[in-house]
Design a protein around this motif. Structure first.
Motif, PDB file in Angstrom:
ATOM      1  N   ALA A 149       0.808  -1.224   0.000  1.00  0.00           N
ATOM      2  CA  ALA A 149       0.000   0.000   0.000  1.00  0.00           C
ATOM      3  C   ALA A 149       0.838   1.270   0.000  1.00  0.00           C
ATOM      4  CB  ALA A 149      -0.928   0.002   1.220  1.00  0.00           C
ATOM      5  N   ALA A 150       2.147   1.161   0.209  1.00  0.00           N
ATOM      6  CA  ALA A 150       2.988   2.359   0.306  1.00  0.00           C
ATOM      7  C   ALA A 150       2.884   3.191  -0.971  1.00  0.00           C
ATOM      8  CB  ALA A 150       4.435   1.956   0.557  1.00  0.00           C
ATOM      9  N   PRO A 151       2.653   4.510  -0.828  1.00  0.00           N
ATOM     10  CA  PRO A 151       2.532   5.358  -2.022  1.00  0.00           C
ATOM     11  C   PRO A 151       3.869   5.717  -2.645  1.00  0.00           C
ATOM     12  CG  PRO A 151       2.267   6.676  -0.045  1.00  0.00           C
ATOM     13  CD  PRO A 151       2.408   5.262   0.422  1.00  0.00           C
ATOM     14  N   VAL A 152       4.967   5.442  -1.960  1.00  0.00           N
ATOM     15  CA  VAL A 152       6.285   5.761  -2.505  1.00  0.00           C
ATOM     16  C   VAL A 152       6.963   4.475  -2.953  1.00  0.00           C
ATOM     17  CG1 VAL A 152       6.558   7.824  -1.090  1.00  0.00           C
ATOM     18  CG2 VAL A 152       7.400   5.636  -0.228  1.00  0.00           C
ATOM     19  N   ALA A 153       7.859   4.657  -3.931  1.00  0.00           N
ATOM     20  CA  ALA A 153       8.604   3.502  -4.435  1.00  0.00           C
ATOM     21  C   ALA A 153       9.629   3.058  -3.381  1.00  0.00           C
ATOM     22  CB  ALA A 153       9.301   3.856  -5.734  1.00  0.00           C
ATOM     23  N   ILE A 154       9.684   1.742  -3.110  1.00  0.00           N
ATOM     24  CA  ILE A 154      10.625   1.197  -2.120  1.00  0.00           C
ATOM     25  C   ILE A 154      11.436   0.093  -2.784  1.00  0.00           C
ATOM     26  CG2 ILE A 154      10.858  -0.013   0.084  1.00  0.00           C
ATOM     27  CD1 ILE A 154       8.214   1.250   0.941  1.00  0.00           C
ATOM     28  N   HIS A 155      12.744   0.183  -2.624  1.00  0.00           N
ATOM     29  CA  HIS A 155      13.593  -0.908  -3.101  1.00  0.00           C
ATOM     30  C   HIS A 155      14.624  -1.245  -2.029  1.00  0.00           C
ATOM     31  CE1 HIS A 155      16.429   2.268  -5.100  1.00  0.00           C
ATOM     32  NE2 HIS A 155      16.779   2.064  -3.857  1.00  0.00           N
ATOM     33  N   LEU A 156      15.108  -2.480  -2.099  1.00  0.00           N
ATOM     34  CA  LEU A 156      16.187  -2.933  -1.226  1.00  0.00           C
ATOM     35  C   LEU A 156      17.293  -3.440  -2.134  1.00  0.00           C
ATOM     36  CD1 LEU A 156      17.014  -3.493   1.767  1.00  0.00           C
ATOM     37  CD2 LEU A 156      16.239  -5.843   1.413  1.00  0.00           C
ATOM     38  N   LEU A 157      18.500  -2.890  -1.961  1.00  0.00           N
ATOM     39  CA  LEU A 157      19.603  -3.211  -2.855  1.00  0.00           C
ATOM     40  C   LEU A 157      20.792  -3.742  -2.088  1.00  0.00           C
ATOM     41  CD1 LEU A 157      19.658   0.028  -5.071  1.00  0.00           C
ATOM     42  CD2 LEU A 157      18.363  -2.070  -5.469  1.00  0.00           C
TER      43      LEU A 157
END
Length: 516
Positions: free
Chosen positions: A29-37
């Protein structure tokens, strides 16, 4: 590694949480883009907001090096990850990435280090799209500059040049200004950007056609073509202003409703500035015309007065020298000349008084039942001496009667002005006056075979202080036809002119038999 597994340790430290399902719901549901690198840029987590922002789906990026980082930005991006892992806090790092379609994407990156129990640290990033913010900033800058630059110029051409340059390159690759001429043709008057001097067909194909621009001017509604390449076109003029349009083109993205709103705001400011510039130029022209009017009026008023004074002196001297009654013929010629001079003086004074009355809104009409044909004959008889002196042959084509409800004195003024003009510019050629009509209206045509009116003077011929022939070769201050138009329109009618240089002019008056 799944989204949930990546945050396993965080969940363990918060026993009150509802477990993996809650964390999965938060990521979804998060409105911002999330990545894990990983430190080398390998993607381990990719939420739906990131998919929407960049265009790559989760299965396309997990386990691969981040494809949204351009090669030119990769070294700087790696250094940023290393600084985060080393414990440096770098909030709100702005950089330019790219979407899957290659379009540039400006983001704000918030990154934090995530420790793992079995491997090297990872970087959790949240990316906020700055596109709208940058667009809003760019829009504000353009409109602020428009507010500063456009009113600064009081030259219409310079205003249009400033307008075309404002949106390039921040908002468009090219900008064009179109205006509609007196014949209704649409033409590009100013062009700025990549196609300002273009001859390539593909550059022309990115812009709207003149037909599309004409439709926008006629309808007053903006037009938009999706792309890329994309273009938009908005009306430039408002009611009572010169009709025109403003077009933007770009090959990098698709214009949307916000771009149309910006273009409309810019066009509105430009229309106001252009209107102010035109008013200023008109004021200058009017001022110069008034100066010329004063010079001509002074000449027109002074000449008859001087001639009258001279004639009075001559007649007085004749009477003083005469031992007997002075010759009747000599006295008659002197009196006739004084009469003509007085009439000329009265005509000019009446015109100046009418100018004042019309501007003050005090021109009154006194309509009454009358026969226009009878009035034409009466005015023609009054002109017989002048017609004979000028060598003009006057032909009347009149119906048995032409009844209507009009102001007799004002129509007398209209006929007198039109016949005077026909004599003045007719070069001694025949003059024709024709009266015709229907049950609802009558038509009066006054035709001469004189010098005609130059095409460039026709649009202004019924304006005040305008004359068919510039300069002082012919008498008059340029108020006669303006007064004629005011009188005719006050009676609910209209007046037009058809003229050809060296052939002659025809003035046509249409009058309703009964006013409203």
């Amino acid at each position: 590694m799944t989204m949930v597994a990546a945050f396993g340790q965080a969940e363990a430290r918060h026993p009150g949480a509802r477990g993996p399902a809650l964390m999965e719901a938060i990521l979804q549901a998060a409105p911002v883009a999330i990545h894990l690198l990983d430190l080398d840029g390998t993607v381990r987590l990719w939420n739906p907001a990131a998919e929407r922002l960049f265009g790559w789906e989760r299965d396309e990026v997990l386990g691969h090096r981040a494809p949204w980082v351009p090669k030119a930005q990769w070294d700087a991006f790696r250094r940023h990850l290393e600084q985060v892992v080393q414990g440096e806090v770098l909030p709100g790092f702005e950089l330019e990435l790219q979407r899957r379609d290659g379009a540039p994407l400006h983001v704000e990156l918030w990154t934090s280090c995530v420790a793992t129990p079995t491997g090297p640290a990872q970087c959790l990033g949240m990316l906020v799209d700055l596109t709208e913010r940058r667009r809003s900033d760019a829009f504000r800058r353009i409109l602020f500059e428009a507010g500063e630059v456009l009113p600064a110029s009081l030259e219409p051409d310079a205003t249009l040049e400033h307008l075309a340059r404002l949106a390039v390159p921040a908002h468009a690759e090219s900008c064009r200004v179109y205006l509609e001429d007196a014949e209704g043709r649409v033409r590009c008057v100013v062009s700025s950007g990549q196609d300002a001097h273009a001859t390539r067909l593909d550059a022309e194909a990115q812009a709207p056609t003149e037909e599309a621009v004409a439709n926008v001017i006629t309808s007053g509604e903006a037009a938009l073509q999706a792309g890329p390449p994309s273009w938009l076109c908005v009306p430039l003029g408002r009611h009572g202003q010169v009709p025109g349009a403003l077009t933007f083109t770009t090959s990098e993205r698709t214009y949307d409703a916000r771009d149309v709103a910006l273009a409309n705001a810019l066009a509105h400011r430009a229309a106001l500035a252009l209107d102010n510039a035109r008013r200023y130029q008109e004021a200058l022209r009017t001022s110069r015309t008034r100066e010329e009017l004063l010079a001509i009026a002074s000449h027109e008023l002074k000449s008859p007065v001087s001639a009258l004074q001279l004639q009075v002196q001559n007649l007085r001297a004749l009477l003083e020298r005469a031992t007997e009654a002075p010759p009747r013929e000599r006295l008659q010629r002197g009196l006739d000349l004084m009469g003509r001079l007085t009439k000329r003086q009265a005509h000019l004074i009446d015109a100046l008084l009418d100018l004042s009355r019309i501007h003050a809104g005090r021109m009154e009409l006194n309509p009454e039942p009358m026969d226009l044909g009878a009035l034409v004959r009466e005015v023609a008889e009054r002109f017989e001496p002048e017609l004979a002196g000028s060598g003009c042959l006057l032909t009347l084509t009149l119906p048995p009667d032409a009844p209507g409800h009009w102001d007799r004195l004002r129509l007398d003024q209209v006929l007198t002005n039109l016949l005077s003009n026909a004599m003045k510019y007719g070069r001694g050629n025949p003059i024709q006056v024709e009266l015709s009509g229907t049950d609802a209206q009558v038509r009066l045509d006054v035709r001469d075979g004189g010098i005609g009116i130059a095409p460039e003077h026709l649009p202004q011929i019924f304006q005040r202080f305008e004359r068919a022939v510039p300069g002082r070769a012919y008498e008059g201050v340029g108020l006669g036809l303006w007064i004629v138009r005011q009188v005719v329109e006050a009676m609910g009618g209209s007046i037009t002119v058809h003229s050809e240089q060296g052939v002659g002019s025809t003035f046509s008056v249409l009058l309703p038999r009964q006013r409203g």
